[in-house]
Design a protein around this motif. Sequence first.
Motif, mmCIF file in Angstrom:
data_model
loop_
_atom_site.group_PDB
_atom_site.id
_atom_site.type_symbol
_atom_site.label_atom_id
_atom_site.label_comp_id
_atom_site.label_asym_id
_atom_site.label_seq_id
_atom_site.Cartn_x
_atom_site.Cartn_y
_atom_site.Cartn_z
ATOM 1 N N MET A 60 -9.882 3.329 -18.231
ATOM 2 C CA MET A 60 -8.895 2.971 -17.233
ATOM 3 C C MET A 60 -8.757 1.449 -17.217
ATOM 4 O O MET A 60 -9.753 0.733 -17.164
ATOM 5 N N PRO A 61 -7.559 0.923 -17.262
ATOM 6 C CA PRO A 61 -7.357 -0.528 -17.284
ATOM 7 C C PRO A 61 -7.711 -1.182 -15.944
ATOM 8 O O PRO A 61 -7.661 -0.550 -14.900
ATOM 9 N N PHE A 62 -8.058 -2.461 -16.017
ATOM 10 C CA PHE A 62 -8.354 -3.269 -14.833
ATOM 11 C C PHE A 62 -7.201 -4.214 -14.570
ATOM 12 O O PHE A 62 -6.600 -4.740 -15.504
ATOM 13 N N THR A 63 -6.926 -4.480 -13.307
ATOM 14 C CA THR A 63 -6.078 -5.610 -12.961
ATOM 15 C C THR A 63 -6.976 -6.854 -12.999
ATOM 16 O O THR A 63 -8.208 -6.730 -13.041
ATOM 17 N N GLU A 64 -6.398 -8.033 -12.973
ATOM 18 C CA GLU A 64 -7.214 -9.243 -12.958
ATOM 19 C C GLU A 64 -8.117 -9.257 -11.724
ATOM 20 O O GLU A 64 -9.322 -9.514 -11.829
#
Length: 70
Positions: free
Chosen positions: A1-5
């Motif tokens: 799952m991608p992360f936001t900054e």
Amino acid sequence: MPFTEAGAWEFVAEAIEAGHAMEELTLDKPPGATAYVLIIAQPSDVPPIYVKLQLGSGCVIGRSFHYSHC
């Protein structure tokens, strides 16, 4: 799952606050600077996350944040 900054910084902060081990590393660029590496385990089907941080100019600089292939 991608992360936001923001999510990535929160993830790293939580690991540090929980006492996750860090390894000190001397950088080539800039020469002689110190960085700190965390390798944060994930669920069994996800590779660990490699994080490299550097302290500089009164703040924390994120140098690396990616899956570890080691």
